[in-house]
Structures are given as structure tokens and as C-alpha cells.
Design a protein around this motif. Sequence first.
Motif, PDB file in Angstrom:
ATOM      1  N   PRO A  99      13.235 -11.182  -7.707  1.00 28.11           N
ATOM      2  CA  PRO A  99      12.479  -9.915  -7.726  1.00 28.11           C
ATOM      3  C   PRO A  99      12.399  -9.316  -6.328  1.00 28.11           C
ATOM      4  N   TYR A 100      12.243  -8.017  -6.277  1.00 28.13           N
ATOM      5  CA  TYR A 100      12.180  -7.335  -4.994  1.00 28.13           C
ATOM      6  C   TYR A 100      10.873  -7.674  -4.287  1.00 28.13           C
ATOM      7  N   THR A 101      10.974  -7.989  -3.003  1.00 28.91           N
ATOM      8  CA  THR A 101       9.801  -8.262  -2.176  1.00 28.91           C
ATOM      9  C   THR A 101       9.649  -7.147  -1.150  1.00 28.91           C
ATOM     10  N   LEU A 102       8.432  -6.760  -0.892  1.00 26.87           N
ATOM     11  CA  LEU A 102       8.142  -5.638  -0.008  1.00 26.87           C
ATOM     12  C   LEU A 102       8.381  -5.999   1.447  1.00 26.87           C
ATOM     13  N   GLY A 103       8.600  -4.968   2.256  1.00 26.58           N
ATOM     14  CA  GLY A 103       8.808  -5.162   3.675  1.00 26.58           C
ATOM     15  C   GLY A 103       8.369  -3.949   4.457  1.00 26.58           C
ATOM     16  N   PRO A 104       8.339  -4.037   5.799  1.00 26.52           N
ATOM     17  CA  PRO A 104       7.918  -2.901   6.624  1.00 26.52           C
ATOM     18  C   PRO A 104       8.779  -1.666   6.355  1.00 26.52           C
ATOM     19  N   GLY A 105       8.122  -0.528   6.215  1.00 24.52           N
ATOM     20  CA  GLY A 105       8.814   0.719   5.943  1.00 24.52           C
ATOM     21  C   GLY A 105       8.729   1.158   4.506  1.00 24.52           C
ATOM     22  N   ASP A 106       8.506   0.230   3.583  1.00 28.21           N
ATOM     23  CA  ASP A 106       8.354   0.625   2.180  1.00 28.21           C
ATOM     24  C   ASP A 106       7.098   1.485   2.006  1.00 28.21           C
ATOM     25  N   VAL A 107       7.156   2.397   1.062  1.00 29.07           N
ATOM     26  CA  VAL A 107       6.029   3.282   0.771  1.00 29.07           C
ATOM     27  C   VAL A 107       5.477   2.912  -0.600  1.00 29.07           C
ATOM     28  N   LEU A 108       4.170   2.623  -0.654  1.00 31.26           N
ATOM     29  CA  LEU A 108       3.510   2.229  -1.896  1.00 31.26           C
ATOM     30  C   LEU A 108       2.656   3.370  -2.423  1.00 31.26           C
ATOM     31  N   GLN A 109       2.651   3.479  -3.729  1.00 27.77           N
ATOM     32  CA  GLN A 109       1.737   4.413  -4.382  1.00 27.77           C
ATOM     33  C   GLN A 109       0.674   3.567  -5.095  1.00 27.77           C
ATOM     34  N   ILE A 110      -0.556   3.613  -4.575  1.00 27.91           N
ATOM     35  CA  ILE A 110      -1.654   2.798  -5.093  1.00 27.91           C
ATOM     36  C   ILE A 110      -2.649   3.713  -5.786  1.00 27.91           C
ATOM     37  N   THR A 111      -2.899   3.441  -7.042  1.00 23.00           N
ATOM     38  CA  THR A 111      -3.819   4.260  -7.840  1.00 23.00           C
ATOM     39  C   THR A 111      -4.976   3.391  -8.324  1.00 23.00           C
ATOM     40  N   VAL A 112      -6.211   3.839  -8.035  1.00 24.39           N
ATOM     41  CA  VAL A 112      -7.423   3.169  -8.524  1.00 24.39           C
ATOM     42  C   VAL A 112      -8.029   4.084  -9.581  1.00 24.39           C
ATOM     43  N   TRP A 113      -7.953   3.659 -10.819  1.00 24.48           N
ATOM     44  CA  TRP A 113      -8.387   4.514 -11.917  1.00 24.48           C
ATOM     45  C   TRP A 113      -9.908   4.722 -11.907  1.00 24.48           C
ATOM     46  N   ASP A 114     -10.320   5.919 -12.346  1.00 25.57           N
ATOM     47  CA  ASP A 114     -11.721   6.350 -12.389  1.00 25.57           C
ATOM     48  C   ASP A 114     -12.314   6.543 -11.002  1.00 25.57           C
ATOM     49  N   HIS A 115     -11.458   6.599  -9.994  1.00 23.42           N
ATOM     50  CA  HIS A 115     -11.928   6.865  -8.627  1.00 23.42           C
ATOM     51  C   HIS A 115     -10.991   7.894  -7.999  1.00 23.42           C
ATOM     52  N   PRO A 116     -11.078   9.144  -8.438  1.00 21.11           N
ATOM     53  CA  PRO A 116     -10.166  10.180  -7.911  1.00 21.11           C
ATOM     54  C   PRO A 116     -10.360  10.455  -6.440  1.00 21.11           C
ATOM     55  N   GLU A 117     -11.504  10.085  -5.887  1.00 22.45           N
ATOM     56  CA  GLU A 117     -11.718  10.336  -4.464  1.00 22.45           C
ATOM     57  C   GLU A 117     -10.750   9.541  -3.586  1.00 22.45           C
ATOM     58  N   LEU A 118     -10.217   8.448  -4.126  1.00 23.47           N
ATOM     59  CA  LEU A 118      -9.282   7.630  -3.342  1.00 23.47           C
ATOM     60  C   LEU A 118      -7.884   8.221  -3.320  1.00 23.47           C
ATOM     61  N   ALA A 119      -7.651   9.252  -4.137  1.00 23.23           N
ATOM     62  CA  ALA A 119      -6.315   9.855  -4.158  1.00 23.23           C
ATOM     63  C   ALA A 119      -5.992  10.542  -2.844  1.00 23.23           C
TER      64      ALA A 119
END
Length: 390
Positions: A99-119
Motif C-alpha cells: 500500500p502507498y505510504t505517505l511522505g514529505p510533500g504529499d497533500v492531504l485532504q482531512i475532513t471532520v464531519w459536523d465541524h464545518p469551521e475546520l474546513a
Amino acid sequence: MRNLEIQHAYAAVLSRRGTGLRALAIGICINLSACAVAPGMRMTAPASVPVTSGDATTEPTSRPVRIDEITATLIRELQDVAATGGAAQAERLFAKAGPYTLGPGDVLQITVWDHPELAAALGAQQQANSRPFDPPQGFVIDAPGDVYVPYAGSVHVAGSTPEQVQAQIAGALSRVFKKPQVTVRVASFRAKQIYIDGEVRSPGGVPINDIPMTLYEAINRAGGFTPAADQSRMVLVRDGVSYPLDLTDMLEHGTNPTDVALKSGDLLRVVSRDENGVYVMGEVNKPLTAMPMKTGRLTLSEALSQAGSLNNMSADAAQLYVIRGSQATTPRVFHLNARSPVAMVLANQFELQPKDVVYVDSNGLVRLSRVLNLLLPAINAGLTAAIVTK
């Protein structure tokens, strides 16, 4: 030898008179033509090549050149050696893609549901006129391999899968939120890439993503082969070591190219067929550099066909040679008597290698004719001088 005999011929022509003059000149011509009848490239005895040792004070030694008759047994031996060497090289690169493992430079999209302020922490959306290499909206993993998430703090994600990072962030946010629902996906793969050079339609860097980067996948992402590509002589450079790859041989022997897994930093070079030509010379209708097929293969009969076949007027079909490794310390010479049509079956199975030299010798009558053409002007000049002085 020739200079001395020519001098004798001139002396005899100038000193003779009468009807015996022409007979003497013809006799000299026949005597000189004896050198032309001798074999040119037949190499009935093994020749030697000079070999210089590393010590400058040591006298150069000689090593015999190996001459082999092209037979069905020899062809099978050469094919077995080539197949064994190619398979051994490819086996070193066999690996199961994980499986692919993350490394420096990768861009993550992190979503916390029911907390739109974190968008808002994802940053501004990418504009339509933005540059292609600009990072998209999301969290960029820094050089130490960490990513900062509001309320979760700094989380080390390098070397982890997106699923593992999702569990890490959910655990960190659980200290602030009750049963947080978190989704993590990779918005841009920029940490790992390979490089493809040579005869592909889109050379350059190719990023590694969650799809396993196999040999086939790498070629497809580079747009596939160009018409000039030699599919049998690709080179994979990894950690300063070059591994030859023969795609044609792998397919012929049932080896799946997808078993070859590429790693970040690998360089795959697809060689052009122009670099692996075979020189065809001698008594052929069109001397040239024969190009291998798209598969990288080139047999002796195919090379002769590209050269317009043997010259029926001047070639000696019994004296067909293949010189291999002429620049190496141990060259080899292969001989084929192609007078019989059965011999062309062997020529169709004998595979040539890059930089081989195919030479077709001339027959004895042609060599005699060429020597006579060189000597007759000198003899005619001598006869004319003798007649004038008479």
C-alpha cells in the motif's frame, strides 16, 4: 611481394623484343594473380588478437579468436545463455507492491464531519488559472513528515498509510470532540516519483500514487513506446546499479512484467533501436546498418534481407561470417556455409546482437578479376614503352 614482381615485369618488358614480349607479360599477370586466389576472410586457422596487460612493462600477448560453425546445437546454446541471464536480472526486481505510504510533500485532504469551521484550515481553493505544480487545497506534509491539524496538533504521518493517519487524527481529536468522524484522502501525490527517459511518448518524472507502479504501469503513464523503441533492451537504474530488462523475452517465457515493481527514485530508460544496429558489409547488394525489429530481435536472415541479400555475381555464399565483440578482449567469429538453402533455416534462427558485423566474402573469380584490373594498366604501359623504344 607484389612490388618486387611488378619491378621484374617492367624489366622483362623493356628488355624483350618481338613476339615473346606479349607472352611474357601474360605470364607475369598470371603469376601475380596467384595472390588474389588466396582466401580473404576464410580464416581456416584461428587468428589471434593482441591483448595488453595492465602493467605497462609487460609485453602484449596474443589470444586466439574463437571461430564457431553455426549449427542447431550452437543456436540452442546461445539461446539458453541469453534466456538464463535475462531471467536472473529480472528476478532481482520482482516484488509485491504494498500500500502507498505517505511522505514529505504529499497533500492531504482531512475532513471532520459536523465541524464545518475546520474546513478553513484546508486553505483557499485552487484557482482556474493556477500553475499545474501548485499544491491543491489541503494539508501539506512538511520535511520532517508531520502535518498540523487544528485541535489535534502536530501528527507524524510519514511512512503511514492514509487509513492509519485517519485513525491517528480521530484519536487525537477525541480529546476535544465526542466521537469525531474523520476522513483522510490524498489530494496530491508528490512525495515519490520515478523518471522515464528515452523512446517513450512523454518522458520525464512520473509520480507514484496508490496504484502500484509496475513496469507496465510506468510505460503506460509515459504514453507508451515510440516506433523507434527497442523493447528488448530497457535499462532500470536503481541505487547506482543498472539492471537490463528484456520485455520481449519476459513475455515469451511467461514472465509477467507487472511482477517488476518500481521504487521511488528509479530511472527507466528505453533504448532506441538506432543504438543497437548491426553492420552488414562485403558482397551484399546494399551494405548498411541493419536495424532490429520493434521487439528488439534481429536474425541473420533478416539482416541480410535488409541489405538486399547476397550479390549473386560476386558473393561466395560459403564464406558468411558474423564477428561479435570486436572491441572486447574475447571476440568471437561465427561461420555459416550458406550455399545450401537448408543453411538459411539456421540463419533465420541465429539471433544477432548489437554492434555485430556480418561479412560476406567475395568468390575467387571476382578477386582474380579485381587484381587483373589493377595490373593491366601497368602492363599495357610497359608494352607501349617497349614498342616505342623498338
